[in-house]
Design a protein around this motif. Structure first.
Motif, PDB file in Angstrom:
ATOM      1  N   THR A  76      -5.668  -4.156  20.454  1.00 51.97           N
ATOM      2  CA  THR A  76      -6.100  -5.152  21.447  1.00 51.97           C
ATOM      3  C   THR A  76      -6.852  -4.459  22.593  1.00 51.97           C
ATOM      4  O   THR A  76      -7.901  -4.935  23.043  1.00 51.97           O
ATOM      5  CB  THR A  76      -4.875  -5.929  21.977  1.00 51.97           C
ATOM      6  OG1 THR A  76      -4.197  -6.483  20.848  1.00 51.97           O
ATOM      7  CG2 THR A  76      -5.281  -7.043  22.916  1.00 51.97           C
ATOM      8  N   GLU A  77      -6.343  -3.306  23.025  1.00 50.67           N
ATOM      9  CA  GLU A  77      -7.024  -2.558  24.100  1.00 50.67           C
ATOM     10  C   GLU A  77      -8.374  -2.019  23.600  1.00 50.67           C
ATOM     11  O   GLU A  77      -9.335  -1.958  24.367  1.00 50.67           O
ATOM     12  CB  GLU A  77      -6.162  -1.380  24.585  1.00 50.67           C
ATOM     13  CG  GLU A  77      -4.947  -1.773  25.397  1.00 50.67           C
ATOM     14  CD  GLU A  77      -3.730  -2.119  24.534  1.00 50.67           C
ATOM     15  OE1 GLU A  77      -3.855  -2.149  23.281  1.00 50.67           O
ATOM     16  OE2 GLU A  77      -2.665  -2.379  25.108  1.00 50.67           O
ATOM     17  N   GLN A 105      -4.574 -14.556  18.695  1.00 50.34           N
ATOM     18  CA  GLN A 105      -4.731 -15.030  20.076  1.00 50.34           C
ATOM     19  C   GLN A 105      -5.004 -13.847  21.023  1.00 50.34           C
ATOM     20  O   GLN A 105      -5.916 -13.904  21.857  1.00 50.34           O
ATOM     21  CB  GLN A 105      -3.465 -15.775  20.520  1.00 50.34           C
ATOM     22  CG  GLN A 105      -3.561 -16.372  21.926  1.00 50.34           C
ATOM     23  CD  GLN A 105      -4.503 -17.572  21.979  1.00 50.34           C
ATOM     24  OE1 GLN A 105      -4.290 -18.552  21.288  1.00 50.34           O
ATOM     25  NE2 GLN A 105      -5.561 -17.487  22.788  1.00 50.34           N
ATOM     26  N   ALA A 106      -4.212 -12.785  20.873  1.00 51.52           N
ATOM     27  CA  ALA A 106      -4.375 -11.622  21.765  1.00 51.52           C
ATOM     28  C   ALA A 106      -5.754 -10.989  21.565  1.00 51.52           C
ATOM     29  O   ALA A 106      -6.420 -10.595  22.535  1.00 51.52           O
ATOM     30  CB  ALA A 106      -3.281 -10.596  21.488  1.00 51.52           C
ATOM     31  N   ALA A 110      -8.786 -10.736  24.257  1.00 50.26           N
ATOM     32  CA  ALA A 110      -9.359  -9.424  24.606  1.00 50.26           C
ATOM     33  C   ALA A 110     -10.881  -9.405  24.445  1.00 50.26           C
ATOM     34  O   ALA A 110     -11.538  -8.445  24.832  1.00 50.26           O
ATOM     35  CB  ALA A 110      -8.737  -8.341  23.728  1.00 50.26           C
ATOM     36  N   GLY A 111     -11.437 -10.466  23.819  1.00 44.60           N
ATOM     37  CA  GLY A 111     -12.899 -10.546  23.728  1.00 44.60           C
ATOM     38  C   GLY A 111     -13.457 -10.499  22.314  1.00 44.60           C
ATOM     39  O   GLY A 111     -14.674 -10.349  22.131  1.00 44.60           O
ATOM     40  N   LEU A 112     -12.586 -10.643  21.319  1.00 48.94           N
ATOM     41  CA  LEU A 112     -13.082 -10.576  19.932  1.00 48.94           C
ATOM     42  C   LEU A 112     -13.956 -11.794  19.623  1.00 48.94           C
ATOM     43  O   LEU A 112     -13.561 -12.936  19.835  1.00 48.94           O
ATOM     44  CB  LEU A 112     -11.900 -10.535  18.953  1.00 48.94           C
ATOM     45  CG  LEU A 112     -12.285 -10.246  17.512  1.00 48.94           C
ATOM     46  CD1 LEU A 112     -12.774  -8.802  17.362  1.00 48.94           C
ATOM     47  CD2 LEU A 112     -11.099 -10.475  16.562  1.00 48.94           C
ATOM     48  N   LYS A 145      -5.346 -19.426  11.745  1.00 43.46           N
ATOM     49  CA  LYS A 145      -5.009 -19.134  13.139  1.00 43.46           C
ATOM     50  C   LYS A 145      -6.240 -18.602  13.888  1.00 43.46           C
ATOM     51  O   LYS A 145      -6.513 -19.000  15.029  1.00 43.46           O
ATOM     52  CB  LYS A 145      -3.870 -18.097  13.170  1.00 43.46           C
ATOM     53  CG  LYS A 145      -3.337 -17.755  14.541  1.00 43.46           C
ATOM     54  CD  LYS A 145      -2.509 -18.884  15.148  1.00 43.46           C
ATOM     55  CE  LYS A 145      -2.068 -18.604  16.575  1.00 43.46           C
ATOM     56  NZ  LYS A 145      -1.007 -17.598  16.675  1.00 43.46           N
ATOM     57  N   ALA A 146      -6.988 -17.737  13.231  1.00 45.66           N
ATOM     58  CA  ALA A 146      -8.182 -17.166  13.871  1.00 45.66           C
ATOM     59  C   ALA A 146      -9.152 -18.291  14.264  1.00 45.66           C
ATOM     60  O   ALA A 146      -9.737 -18.271  15.354  1.00 45.66           O
ATOM     61  CB  ALA A 146      -8.863 -16.176  12.929  1.00 45.66           C
TER      62      ALA A 146
END
Ligand code: SAM
Length: 323
Positions: A76-77, A105-106, A110-112, A145-146
């Protein structure tokens, strides 16, 4: 800018963040991962410097891949780091999807922008046979989910396999009929580890291309950061079908991609024999020397891969560099 001797411009970085994988795809890592140690994988600081240098040279899109990128606890980072670099417009990931339902979701937060999920069969038993994992339902839940969390582009990668999915085009078409998903068939590529498997299973994408064209599918225009897929659309379908045909003529003519491995190796092509070590250059916060190195290095990129001549460079399997 990153421009090679054949006037190709490189605006797309494929960044592998681990060689390790938890699936056993029969054409890639049939005996499981051969990555002995995870040490030396690019860290967040190195990734930020690397992506900054590429972005200052015109890179607009980063695809995070592997191995299985979701095996990295700091994924995620990593997504957030890539997305925060000025000039990077799009961050994508290629994954087997095993963490998608949990983490979509995370990753989105994070910007995906885009996710490619590898699904070689929509039949649970065949999926199990090909990947060594009985997880089709889980992966499909991850795909749903995506889409639900709002990731803009959700694509599915399907490696064409003579024995396992050659006759499954109708199932794949049903799947995308009412879902805004691009499903891309990838021709199986020969790597150093899968020579016999390749001989038994390789199938050209041309027969699918002909079936699509004969039934009203039309070729979509490409943008400058698009990958190698030819994408087809049809008024009766919400989704699209892509074809990635590395064995077709001119596949490399509009190559816009460069690769960096999780061990800081610059690969000018997926099937090169040589990599160039960027580790030392990544230890410096001043990215100018790295930019100069990249500009020089790219001039050495060959006109094409030599897969047609049965040459697959130093690539044992795609998990090594990132497919
Ligand atoms: N673990 C992630 C995944 O499963 O998507 C990312 C890495 S995987 C190497 C990236 C993509 O390369 C997957 O879609 C996989 O199916 C594809 N791939 C692996 N080996 C291949 C081969 N020999 N020919 C064509 N595609 C291959």
């Amino acid at each position: 800018m990153l421009i090679d001797a054949f006037s190709r411009r490189f605006t797309y970085l494929r960044l592998s963040i681990t060689e390790s994988c938890n699936f056993r795809c029969s054409y890639c890592l049939p005996n499981g991962t051969d990555c002995e140690s995870r040490s030396g994988e690019l860290n967040l600081v190195e990734i930020r410097r690397l992506v900054t240098a590429f972005a200052r040279l015109g890179t607009k899109k980063v695809r995070i891949t592997g191995g299985e990128p979701a095996l990295r606890k700091d994924l995620t980072e990593i997504i957030a780091t890539c997305k925060s670099v000025p000039g990077i417009e799009k961050v994508a990931i290629t994954t087997n999807g095993y963490r998608l339902a949990r983490d979509a979701q995370a990753w989105f937060d994070a910007g995906l922008d885009a996710v490619n999920v590898s699904i070689d069969s929509l039949d649970a038993d065949t999926f199990h046979l090909v990947t060594g994992q009985d997880k089709l339902a889980e992966i499909l839940a991850g795909v749903a989910k995506a889409r639900a969390v709002g990731i803009k582009q959700v694509k599915i990668n399907t490696v064409l396999l003579r024995q396992h999915n050659a006759l499954a085009l109708p199932d794949f078409l049903d799947f995308i009929k009412s879902q805004d998903i691009s499903l891309r068939f990838i021709e199986l590529m020969r790597t150093n580890d899968n020579t016999q498997y390749y001989k038994n299973q390789h199938l050209s994408g041309e027969s699918i291309q002909q079936k699509l064209l004969a039934t009203g599918w039309q070729l979509k225009a490409k943008s400058s950061t698009d990958g190698p897929a030819l994408e087809y659309y049809h008024g009766d379908y919400q989704g699209r079908i892509g074809l990635i045909m590395p064995y077709s003529n001119d596949f490399c003519a509009d190559c816009n991609r460069l690769r960096v491995s999780s061990q800081a190796g610059l690969y000018l092509c997926l099937f090169t024999e040589q990599q160039q070590d960027l580790r030392q250059l990544l230890q410096n916060d001043d990215v100018l020397p790295l930019m100069q190195f990249l500009q020089q290095a790219v001039l050495g990129k060959e006109a094409t891969h030599y897969l047609h001549q049965d040459f697959s460079g130093g690539t044992r399997h795609l998990a090594q560099i990132g497919g």
